[in-house]
Write a protein that holds these residues in place. Sequence first.
Motif, PDB file in Angstrom:
ATOM      1  N   GLY A  98       0.851  -1.022  -0.017  1.00  0.00           N
ATOM      2  CA  GLY A  98       0.038  -0.095   0.156  1.00  0.00           C
ATOM      3  C   GLY A  98       0.934   1.148  -0.053  1.00  0.00           C
TER       4      GLY A  98
ATOM      5  N   THR B 146      -2.637   7.853   1.272  1.00  0.00           N
ATOM      6  CA  THR B 146      -2.035   6.490   1.047  1.00  0.00           C
ATOM      7  C   THR B 146      -2.830   5.618   0.238  1.00  0.00           C
ATOM      8  N   LEU B 147      -2.221   4.634  -0.305  1.00  0.00           N
ATOM      9  CA  LEU B 147      -2.796   3.420  -0.744  1.00  0.00           C
ATOM     10  C   LEU B 147      -3.369   2.661   0.302  1.00  0.00           C
ATOM     11  N   ALA B 148      -2.626   2.695   1.358  1.00  0.00           N
ATOM     12  CA  ALA B 148      -2.811   1.548   2.616  1.00  0.00           C
ATOM     13  C   ALA B 148      -4.410   2.107   3.329  1.00  0.00           C
TER      14      ALA B 148
ATOM     15  N   ASN C 202      -5.565  -0.345  -4.878  1.00  0.00           N
ATOM     16  CA  ASN C 202      -6.044   0.721  -4.340  1.00  0.00           C
ATOM     17  C   ASN C 202      -6.233   1.396  -3.098  1.00  0.00           C
ATOM     18  N   ARG C 203      -6.318   0.141  -2.295  1.00  0.00           N
ATOM     19  CA  ARG C 203      -6.873   0.086  -0.951  1.00  0.00           C
ATOM     20  C   ARG C 203      -5.664  -0.532  -0.007  1.00  0.00           C
TER      21      ARG C 203
ATOM     22  N   LEU D  33      -1.873  -6.053   3.248  1.00  0.00           N
ATOM     23  CA  LEU D  33      -1.176  -5.300   2.196  1.00  0.00           C
ATOM     24  C   LEU D  33      -1.104  -3.917   2.522  1.00  0.00           C
ATOM     25  N   ALA D  34      -1.670  -3.479   3.430  1.00  0.00           N
ATOM     26  CA  ALA D  34      -1.711  -1.796   3.878  1.00  0.00           C
ATOM     27  C   ALA D  34      -0.685  -1.716   4.807  1.00  0.00           C
TER      28      ALA D  34
END
Lengths: 296, 296
Positions: free
Chosen positions: A41, A168-170, B39-40, B169-170
């Motif tokens: 992320g 952020t993408l996280a 994306n997240r 993944l974050a």
Amino acid sequence: MRALLLYRLDLSGSASVDESIHPVDPRTPIVRATDLGVNRGDGVFETAVVRHGRPQALDSHLTRLARSAGLLELPAPRRELWRTAVRRAASAVSVPGVLHAGELASIKFVMTRGDEIDRGAPTGWVLGFAGTDPTAVRAAGTRVVVLDRGYRHDVMQTSPWLLQGAKTLAYAVNEAALREATRRGADDVIFVSGDGFVLEGPRSTLIARLDGELVTPPSEFGVLPGTTQADVFDGLADLSVRTAALAREDLDRADALWLCSSTRGAVPVRELDGGERTMDHALTTRMNALLDARED
Amino acid sequence: MRALLLYRLDLSGSASVDESIHPVDPRTPIVRATDLGVNRGDGVFETAVVRHGRPQALDSHLTRLARSAGLLELPAPRRELWRTAVRRAASAVSVPGVLHAGELASIKFVMTRGDEIDRGAPTGWVLGFAGTDPTAVRAAGTRVVVLDRGYRHDVMQTSPWLLQGAKTLAYAVNEAALREATRRGADDVIFVSGDGFVLEGPRSTLIARLDGELVTPPSEFGVLPGTTQADVFDGLADLSVRTAALAREDLDRADALWLCSSTRGAVPVRELDGGERTMDHALTTRMNALLDARED
């Protein structure tokens, strides 16, 4: 939500702006399994809504993208490249026939830290997509629950590695909070800090009306500087507006609440933790009229 | 780090295990710009080290993948598919000539929520990569700083939407914490909770020796259940081991500290916030001998 177009960007900086923008089919995979964006992320993004053929508040979004990149110690985005690509995407999705009835187009633009193996340039892209036109939700309002964000209000100062205030993408926690809202019969969330200060929504900025004033929490609390909220405040020159700390109890005391975001504008809160709230439809309409009229 | 192989997995569940595993060039993009993974940070992962041609502690990793997926309300991973794919990858990277001198192979496996637009099956892949053989760092030890994780120790119970205890993944905060460690002249991090309890590293589990006992913090504090730490505790049947809360001060009081992870095994802490720490090389060697000897 429908994907309308996708531009892959070459962020190596070696090509001209025009040569750095590569249209591809949105269904084509463009991210490697070794990209830090998907592995950690580890990247930043913005979403601008398209009106009058243009991405609204683009300068504010570009400034915030650069701010987020700075907080993550990513390379500074090449502003002219991003500006050109987002504008081009906005034009392309504004051609008659692209959108269906009840849709509104937005442009999401993303920069990741790049490939974990190659450790070269960041990865970037610009996605045009069709979302739901917000006219209905602006009138009906939204049901919100208050959830603990877990952090103290001052971690942005004490613990900058927590990346509060960066887009952020996280975002897995934001997604999980929205699922919790659904579970509680609501649509959206207002986060409060572990020590009881009001923060923001997972995808929106809060405005509360208290004692006749419109108030939004300060960015020092690790909330994202709201581009839409800022334009609302700028546009309501005859009203009293300010940035100030809000306690959890202030949400109950407020006589109106709004969640502001690029894609939906100002949406009034009609229910907070299951309790009905009054909505000021006249002021909501005025807010969204000034937002929708923005040329750029 | 070098990418060695990549299998894209079909997680729709409609194909047989064998037909669901698709080898592709690791440099081929396999993730769409509309995937929620990128994306997240909306997905989960595991990394298993390869020894004797096999992914070590695979059952523990598969169990933890399923646990993380549950915490994120993702579909339960198809265990037999993931097991087969990871084992196959481990075999493939164990062929003579694949690894260079000083390298050790690991298998990372990832499941995201899938495409935001299509809302179909999760996206999955298995990546084989070559990392640095940990023999040197096991002997030299690592320099660690203590950083605030921001959350109270009990948020996993009070605020499950914060996803503490899930391997998602974050990971942008973990990356930022490691950059902060570098800035302070260190290599790694031990997180403490906002209310002063010791948690874990961004990519490791802590073991502290206190009063002759080996102690690790409880998973109820939102720390990841450590597969490597668990195998260390199982293997040291003659020593006293337990799971218990540790206060920040216990780190100073401990006469030895280790960070445990799949890819590196047990690495002793040689410096904590700039102060030198004693390392028990004999016990470190014993821990890693039992870890490296695991057959599966």
